[in-house]
Design a protein around this motif. Structure first.
Motif, PDB file in Angstrom:
ATOM      1  N   GLU A 172      63.100  -7.563  81.019  1.00 27.42           N
ATOM      2  CA  GLU A 172      63.876  -7.872  82.270  1.00 27.42           C
ATOM      3  C   GLU A 172      64.915  -7.846  81.089  1.00 27.42           C
ATOM      4  O   GLU A 172      65.048  -8.989  80.552  1.00 27.42           O
ATOM      5  CB  GLU A 172      62.683  -8.422  82.650  1.00 27.42           C
TER       6      GLU A 172
ATOM      7  N   ALA B  58      52.957   2.107  76.326  1.00 24.46           N
ATOM      8  CA  ALA B  58      53.836   1.338  76.898  1.00 24.46           C
ATOM      9  C   ALA B  58      52.815   0.338  76.396  1.00 24.46           C
ATOM     10  O   ALA B  58      51.753   0.363  76.351  1.00 24.46           O
ATOM     11  CB  ALA B  58      54.026   0.565  77.533  1.00 24.46           C
TER      12      ALA B  58
ATOM     13  N   SER C 196      62.326  -2.796  81.410  1.00 18.61           N
ATOM     14  CA  SER C 196      61.948  -1.670  81.097  1.00 18.61           C
ATOM     15  C   SER C 196      60.834  -1.439  80.107  1.00 18.61           C
ATOM     16  O   SER C 196      60.188  -2.723  79.590  1.00 18.61           O
ATOM     17  CB  SER C 196      63.359  -1.196  79.432  1.00 18.61           C
ATOM     18  N   ASP C 197      59.419  -0.586  80.241  1.00 11.31           N
ATOM     19  CA  ASP C 197      58.910  -0.466  79.211  1.00 11.31           C
ATOM     20  C   ASP C 197      59.117  -0.547  77.337  1.00 11.31           C
ATOM     21  O   ASP C 197      59.219  -0.014  76.597  1.00 11.31           O
ATOM     22  CB  ASP C 197      58.136   0.291  79.423  1.00 11.31           C
TER      23      ASP C 197
ATOM     24  N   ASP D 140      56.761  -4.688  77.937  1.00 12.12           N
ATOM     25  CA  ASP D 140      58.033  -5.049  78.507  1.00 12.12           C
ATOM     26  C   ASP D 140      59.197  -5.970  78.767  1.00 12.12           C
ATOM     27  O   ASP D 140      59.048  -7.271  78.530  1.00 12.12           O
ATOM     28  CB  ASP D 140      57.855  -4.432  80.349  1.00 12.12           C
TER      29      ASP D 140
END
Length: 126
Positions: free
Chosen positions: A60, A55, A66-67, A58
């Protein structure tokens, strides 16, 4: 689901475009549609190293955080600062709203063609 033949794709739903000696990375149309309305993007800094399969950012959405996984190993040469104030650009035009550019690329993940990625998504949804 929009796919572009000139791009390569990963199983974790990132797209990759080669530009000279660097690559551009973004989220696929499928990824943004599954995530829903994006409200925040957390990107690395220029000069940060990214590692294939790990990762590096990220996103949102109204649903979840979510990565985003790096399809290559290299050094971040540029980030798309516009996304910091307007993450919805990814929802509106995922193939124009790139996340980062990476140079000094040494390793690439097993990248898929548009056709292979489309088949992968279909299997995932069975």
């Amino acid at each position: 689901m929009e796919l572009r033949d000139e791009l390569k794709y990963t199983a974790s739903h990132e797209w990759v475009k080669e530009e000279g000696d660097q690559v551009v990375i973004g989220l696929t149309d499928y990824a943004q549609s599954e995530l829903g309305d994006l409200v925040f993007v957390n990107l690395p800094q220029e000069g940060d190293e990214v590692t294939k399969g790990e990762a590096f950012a990220d996103v949102e959405s109204v649903k979840a955080v979510s990565d985003v996984y790096s399809p290559v190993t290299g050094v971040v040469s540029e980030i798309n600062e516009e996304l910091m104030d307007a993450p919805e650009m990814i929802n509106e035009s995922p193939y124009d709203a790139w996340l980062v550019k990476v140079s000094q690329v040494t390793e690439t993940e097993d990248l898929m063609s548009a056709e292979e990625y489309g088949e992968s998504v279909e299997k995932e949804n069975e």
